[in-house]
Design a protein around this motif. Structure first.
Motif, PDB file in Angstrom:
ATOM      1  N   ILE A 188      -0.040  -0.053 -29.947  1.00  0.00           N
ATOM      2  CA  ILE A 188      -1.047   0.327 -30.947  1.00  0.00           C
ATOM      3  C   ILE A 188      -2.041   1.326 -30.350  1.00  0.00           C
ATOM      4  O   ILE A 188      -2.408   2.328 -30.979  1.00  0.00           O
ATOM      5  N   TYR A 189      -2.470   1.058 -29.120  1.00  0.00           N
ATOM      6  CA  TYR A 189      -3.446   1.949 -28.467  1.00  0.00           C
ATOM      7  C   TYR A 189      -2.835   3.343 -28.246  1.00  0.00           C
ATOM      8  O   TYR A 189      -3.476   4.368 -28.525  1.00  0.00           O
ATOM      9  N   THR A 190      -1.590   3.386 -27.769  1.00  0.00           N
ATOM     10  CA  THR A 190      -0.930   4.672 -27.510  1.00  0.00           C
ATOM     11  C   THR A 190      -0.750   5.460 -28.801  1.00  0.00           C
ATOM     12  O   THR A 190      -0.982   6.675 -28.839  1.00  0.00           O
ATOM     13  N   LYS A 191      -0.349   4.782 -29.864  1.00  0.00           N
ATOM     14  CA  LYS A 191      -0.159   5.454 -31.150  1.00  0.00           C
ATOM     15  C   LYS A 191      -1.482   5.995 -31.681  1.00  0.00           C
ATOM     16  O   LYS A 191      -1.548   7.120 -32.196  1.00  0.00           O
ATOM     17  N   TYR A 192      -2.544   5.212 -31.542  1.00  0.00           N
ATOM     18  CA  TYR A 192      -3.864   5.646 -32.006  1.00  0.00           C
ATOM     19  C   TYR A 192      -4.341   6.884 -31.248  1.00  0.00           C
ATOM     20  O   TYR A 192      -4.821   7.862 -31.833  1.00  0.00           O
ATOM     21  N   MET A 193      -4.180   6.865 -29.919  1.00  0.00           N
ATOM     22  CA  MET A 193      -4.635   7.987 -29.102  1.00  0.00           C
ATOM     23  C   MET A 193      -3.776   9.232 -29.340  1.00  0.00           C
ATOM     24  O   MET A 193      -4.277  10.366 -29.272  1.00  0.00           O
ATOM     25  N   SER A 194      -2.500   9.036 -29.651  1.00  0.00           N
ATOM     26  CA  SER A 194      -1.615  10.180 -29.913  1.00  0.00           C
ATOM     27  C   SER A 194      -2.078  10.953 -31.145  1.00  0.00           C
ATOM     28  O   SER A 194      -2.073  12.188 -31.162  1.00  0.00           O
ATOM     29  N   LYS A 195      -2.461  10.224 -32.187  1.00  0.00           N
ATOM     30  CA  LYS A 195      -2.941  10.881 -33.405  1.00  0.00           C
ATOM     31  C   LYS A 195      -4.204  11.689 -33.139  1.00  0.00           C
ATOM     32  O   LYS A 195      -4.407  12.756 -33.729  1.00  0.00           O
ATOM     33  N   ARG A 196      -5.049  11.183 -32.259  1.00  0.00           N
ATOM     34  CA  ARG A 196      -6.287  11.905 -31.935  1.00  0.00           C
ATOM     35  C   ARG A 196      -6.037  13.091 -31.009  1.00  0.00           C
ATOM     36  O   ARG A 196      -6.761  14.090 -31.058  1.00  0.00           O
ATOM     37  N   THR A 197      -5.030  12.980 -30.174  1.00  0.00           N
ATOM     38  CA  THR A 197      -4.819  13.989 -29.135  1.00  0.00           C
ATOM     39  C   THR A 197      -3.969  15.155 -29.604  1.00  0.00           C
ATOM     40  O   THR A 197      -4.196  16.295 -29.192  1.00  0.00           O
ATOM     41  N   ARG A 198      -3.000  14.904 -30.469  1.00  0.00           N
ATOM     42  CA  ARG A 198      -2.052  15.949 -30.850  1.00  0.00           C
ATOM     43  C   ARG A 198      -2.731  17.190 -31.425  1.00  0.00           C
ATOM     44  O   ARG A 198      -2.386  18.317 -31.042  1.00  0.00           O
ATOM     45  N   PRO A 199      -3.712  17.078 -32.335  1.00  0.00           N
ATOM     46  CA  PRO A 199      -4.374  18.292 -32.833  1.00  0.00           C
ATOM     47  C   PRO A 199      -5.074  19.080 -31.732  1.00  0.00           C
ATOM     48  O   PRO A 199      -5.198  20.306 -31.829  1.00  0.00           O
ATOM     49  N   LEU A 200      -5.523  18.393 -30.680  1.00  0.00           N
ATOM     50  CA  LEU A 200      -6.199  19.081 -29.582  1.00  0.00           C
ATOM     51  C   LEU A 200      -5.225  19.967 -28.811  1.00  0.00           C
ATOM     52  O   LEU A 200      -5.595  21.054 -28.349  1.00  0.00           O
ATOM     53  N   MET A 255      -8.509  13.755 -23.286  1.00  0.00           N
ATOM     54  CA  MET A 255      -8.106  12.667 -24.177  1.00  0.00           C
ATOM     55  C   MET A 255      -6.753  12.099 -23.756  1.00  0.00           C
ATOM     56  O   MET A 255      -6.554  10.883 -23.754  1.00  0.00           O
ATOM     57  N   ALA A 256      -5.818  12.996 -23.373  1.00  0.00           N
ATOM     58  CA  ALA A 256      -4.490  12.532 -22.985  1.00  0.00           C
ATOM     59  C   ALA A 256      -4.526  11.748 -21.679  1.00  0.00           C
ATOM     60  O   ALA A 256      -3.778  10.782 -21.500  1.00  0.00           O
ATOM     61  N   THR A 257      -5.409  12.156 -20.761  1.00  0.00           N
ATOM     62  CA  THR A 257      -5.500  11.488 -19.461  1.00  0.00           C
ATOM     63  C   THR A 257      -6.027  10.061 -19.597  1.00  0.00           C
ATOM     64  O   THR A 257      -5.727   9.198 -18.768  1.00  0.00           O
ATOM     65  N   LEU A 258      -6.789   9.804 -20.638  1.00  0.00           N
ATOM     66  CA  LEU A 258      -7.313   8.447 -20.841  1.00  0.00           C
ATOM     67  C   LEU A 258      -6.205   7.446 -21.155  1.00  0.00           C
ATOM     68  O   LEU A 258      -6.346   6.252 -20.884  1.00  0.00           O
ATOM     69  N   ILE A 259      -5.103   7.955 -21.723  1.00  0.00           N
ATOM     70  CA  ILE A 259      -4.062   7.048 -22.201  1.00  0.00           C
ATOM     71  C   ILE A 259      -3.388   6.313 -21.045  1.00  0.00           C
ATOM     72  O   ILE A 259      -3.235   5.087 -21.072  1.00  0.00           O
ATOM     73  N   GLY A 260      -2.978   7.072 -20.008  1.00  0.00           N
ATOM     74  CA  GLY A 260      -2.253   6.477 -18.884  1.00  0.00           C
ATOM     75  C   GLY A 260      -3.006   5.347 -18.202  1.00  0.00           C
ATOM     76  O   GLY A 260      -2.490   4.218 -18.097  1.00  0.00           O
ATOM     77  N   VAL A 306       6.498   2.385 -19.294  1.00  0.00           N
ATOM     78  CA  VAL A 306       5.455   2.450 -20.319  1.00  0.00           C
ATOM     79  C   VAL A 306       4.314   3.331 -19.834  1.00  0.00           C
ATOM     80  O   VAL A 306       3.795   4.180 -20.575  1.00  0.00           O
ATOM     81  N   ASN A 307       3.927   3.158 -18.567  1.00  0.00           N
ATOM     82  CA  ASN A 307       2.872   4.005 -17.990  1.00  0.00           C
ATOM     83  C   ASN A 307       3.322   5.458 -17.913  1.00  0.00           C
ATOM     84  O   ASN A 307       2.543   6.384 -18.183  1.00  0.00           O
ATOM     85  N   GLU A 308       4.590   5.653 -17.515  1.00  0.00           N
ATOM     86  CA  GLU A 308       5.099   7.021 -17.396  1.00  0.00           C
ATOM     87  C   GLU A 308       5.103   7.729 -18.749  1.00  0.00           C
ATOM     88  O   GLU A 308       4.723   8.898 -18.857  1.00  0.00           O
ATOM     89  N   ILE A 309       5.542   7.010 -19.780  1.00  0.00           N
ATOM     90  CA  ILE A 309       5.556   7.613 -21.115  1.00  0.00           C
ATOM     91  C   ILE A 309       4.135   7.941 -21.559  1.00  0.00           C
ATOM     92  O   ILE A 309       3.875   8.990 -22.149  1.00  0.00           O
ATOM     93  N   ALA A 310       3.208   7.035 -21.268  1.00  0.00           N
ATOM     94  CA  ALA A 310       1.803   7.282 -21.619  1.00  0.00           C
ATOM     95  C   ALA A 310       1.263   8.508 -20.875  1.00  0.00           C
ATOM     96  O   ALA A 310       0.550   9.336 -21.446  1.00  0.00           O
ATOM     97  N   ASN A 311       1.627   8.619 -19.582  1.00  0.00           N
ATOM     98  CA  ASN A 311       1.167   9.763 -18.791  1.00  0.00           C
ATOM     99  C   ASN A 311       1.858  11.057 -19.205  1.00  0.00           C
ATOM    100  O   ASN A 311       1.290  12.148 -19.073  1.00  0.00           O
ATOM    101  N   MET A 312       3.111  10.939 -19.682  1.00  0.00           N
ATOM    102  CA  MET A 312       3.844  12.125 -20.135  1.00  0.00           C
ATOM    103  C   MET A 312       3.405  12.570 -21.522  1.00  0.00           C
ATOM    104  O   MET A 312       3.766  13.645 -21.981  1.00  0.00           O
TER     105      MET A 312
END
Length: 589
Positions: A188-200, A255-260, A306-312
């Motif tokens: 849920i957290y990764t999906k939420y952050m992806s929506k916020r990060t993609r437009p950036l 924003m993306a770096t926060l995810i990992g 999971v961490n790698e995907i988040a970092n990627m």
């Protein structure tokens, strides 16, 4: 000229962008399938290790003097073999994916370049060259990098996650419950952050395109910048554009770096809970130490991907943003295809007629209004008027670079809408004010107008353009290489090369758009005879600001505010003492 576009790329659907990328990947499906097999097999072999490790630990835990070293050696030996094979497969996988990425990037660039060649002139009039180059180079490089490293890594990670989940479930259903409590939080957290990060990331790619466009413009106009001593002003302007790109880069990566780290924290929390619950289960005799060890190792194997995907994720989002910009070019409407009933034109006489023609780059703002003119074969038609009156637009309509809004244009009595564009454009030879020189020898640049032109024809054209004597002063003569911008020769010499190039073409119609604007007055006078020779027998349309160059024209059209306000010979227009008389007086009286 049409106004520069300020539009941004239309937002695209992520699934559609991914689908387009997968279409390119499918072009190398054999190698890609091999890569996936290697990724799956290598990960499965590596994932057997924790299970073997747990069995070895259980053998050690049998008690003092009861350890079966043969089994330990057996399990350790298997682990080493599996890990070595897994490493070899990983190496082969990397080599294959580099080849796949190279092939995909090459095909994508080829597709984009071919698409650009099919787009109408208006697209290039409205978009910065630097931004287009940024899409062809930087954006495709971003996609290429993501494909070569991320795609198979994601496949490998998914295999690892699924295999680890299955093994953890087999080892202990109780400990599996602990993992399933924290897993949805990560998703849920990764999906939420992806929506916020993609437009950036989309904004970052556009900012880089603007910066490249600005840089290209400033470098091409470097001499003018120095001439006006405006270096500091340009530096300040670049600082703004650069800061915008830097901020866009920072905001996206921040924003993306926060995810990992956040996902890593959740996974570590899960591991701590597994250790606590596992210890309690061991105390009650519900699980062995080896099983706990295997479960913890599989838990780490699970959380690692999971961490790698988040970092990627930042790289993936960046690649998607880049893909949107590349596919935006591929989705641009091409120049309308010729209808099935168009004809090729042969033996062109050169009679051109405008019948009540109106045109505007914006349908609500006409530049040319109800224009009527008729040029007989072999006539020289001069078009004069103030800047922005519609002179160059008229020329663009002759060659169907733009389609007219109203009226008709005829060539030899045939509507040009009924002619194949390629055939129509080959009927014209064009010499523009903006010279185009490509990286190659002087001979290649002149011979560009005629396929298989002989050296004798090239030399004859250069002599006619009053260029031969200059070429022979160069150390390598006609084999002298001109760089892409033509900076190693003067503007006047570049103009003469384009005129010599036109001398080789035997078309029936000629367009000269300020063709001598970059040569000095003395050279211009010397070249007039060559120009007259070039125009002999051809219907010629000449745009000129220096009225001395068109005094012998058969017909002079005076364009103002999109209308032909006067037409006639030089002498007749002077006698009327109208707009042409005022223009001539301002230059010579």
């Amino acid at each position: 000229m049409p106004p520069i576009s300020t539009k941004t790329d239309k937002p695209r659907n992520t699934k559609k962008a991914l689908g387009r990328i997968m279409t390119y990947i499918s072009s190398c499906k054999v190698l890609f399938i091999i890569a996936v097999i290697l990724a799956v097999a290598g990960n499965v072999l590596a994932l057997i290790g924790p299970n073997l490790s747990g069995k070895a630990i259980d053998v050690i835990a049998a008690g003092k003097g009861q350890v079966d070293f043969n089994k330990i050696y057996y399990y350790v030996g298997l682990m080493i073999v599996f890990y070595v094979i897994s490493v070899v497969m990983s190496y082969a996988l990397s080599v294959i994916m580099i080849k796949v990425a190279r092939s995909i990037a090459g095909k994508m660039r080829q597709d984009v370049f071919e698409k650009l060649m099919k787009l109408p002139v208006g697209y290039f009039d409205k978009n910065q060259a630097g931004d287009i180059i940024s899409r062809v180079s930087y954006d495709i490089d971003v996609i290429n990098s993501s494909i070569s490293t991320d795609v198979v890594q994601i496949v490998s990670s998914l295999v690892t996650i699924v295999f680890s989940l299955v093994m953890m479930f087999v080892i202990s259903k109780s400990l599996m419950v602990v993992v399933l409590v924290t897993l949805p939080v990560s998703i849920i957290y990764t999906k939420y952050m992806s929506k916020r990060t993609r437009p950036l990331f989309s904004k970052r790619s556009k900012s880089y395109g603007r910066m490249n466009g600005f840089t290209e413009e400033m470098f091409s106009g470097h001499k003018s910048i120095q001439a006006y001593a405006n270096e500091e002003g340009v530096i300040d302007d670049f600082a703004i554009v650069n800061m915008d790109a830097a901020d866009a880069y920072y905001n996206a990566d921040y924003m993306a770096t926060l995810i990992g780290p956040s996902v890593n924290f959740i996974n570590n929390l899960s591991l701590a809970l597994v250790a606590i619950v596992g210890a309690l289960l061991y105390l009650f005799g519900n699980i062995s130490v080896g099983s706990i060890s295997s479960f913890v190792l599989y838990s780490r194997k699970f959380s690692g991907p999971v961490n790698e995907i988040a970092n990627m994720l930042n790289e993936i989002l960046s690649a998607l943003a880049a893909a949107e910009r590349v596919f935006a070019i591929l989705d641009e409407p091409e120049e309308a295809a010729d209808s099935d009933d168009v004809t090729d034109i042969d033996n062109v006489k050169g009679e051109v007629e405008f019948d009540n023609v109106s045109f505007g780059y914006d349908a609500n703002k006409m530049i040319l209004k109800n224009v009527n003119l008729k040029a007989k074969p072999g006539q020289v038609i001069a078009i004069v008027g103030p800047t922005g009156a519609g002179k160059t637009t008229t020329i663009s309509l002759l060659m169907r670079f733009y389609e007219i809004n109203k009226g008709s244009i005829y060539l030899d009595g045939v509507n040009i809408q009924d002619m194949a564009r390629k055939s129509l454009r080959k009927a014209y030879t064009m010499v523009l004010q903006d010279t185009w020189i490509f990286n190659g020898t002087i001979r290649d640049n002149i011979a560009y107008a005629k396929e298989n032109a002989t050296d004798e024809e090239v030399i004859a054209a250069a002599k006619a353009a009053r260029l031969h004597s200059y070429i022979m002063t160069l150390p390598k003569g006609y084999d002298t290489v001109i760089n892409g911008d033509g900076n190693n020769i003067s503007k006047g010499q570049k103009q003469l090369i384009t005129i010599a190039r036109a001398m080789l073409d035997d078309s029936a119609l000629l367009i000269l758009d300020e063709a001598t604007s970059n040569v000095d007055t003395r050279t211009e006078k010397a070249i007039q005879k060559a120009m007259l020779e070039l125009m002999k027998g051809k219907t010629s349309f000449v745009i000129a600001h220096r009225l001395s160059t068109i005094q012998n024209a058969d017909l002079i059209l005076v364009v103002k505010d999109g209308n032909i306000v006067e037409q006639g010979t030089h002498e007749s227009l002077l006698d009327t003492k109208g707009v042409y008389y005022e223009m001539y007086s301002s230059q010579y009286m």
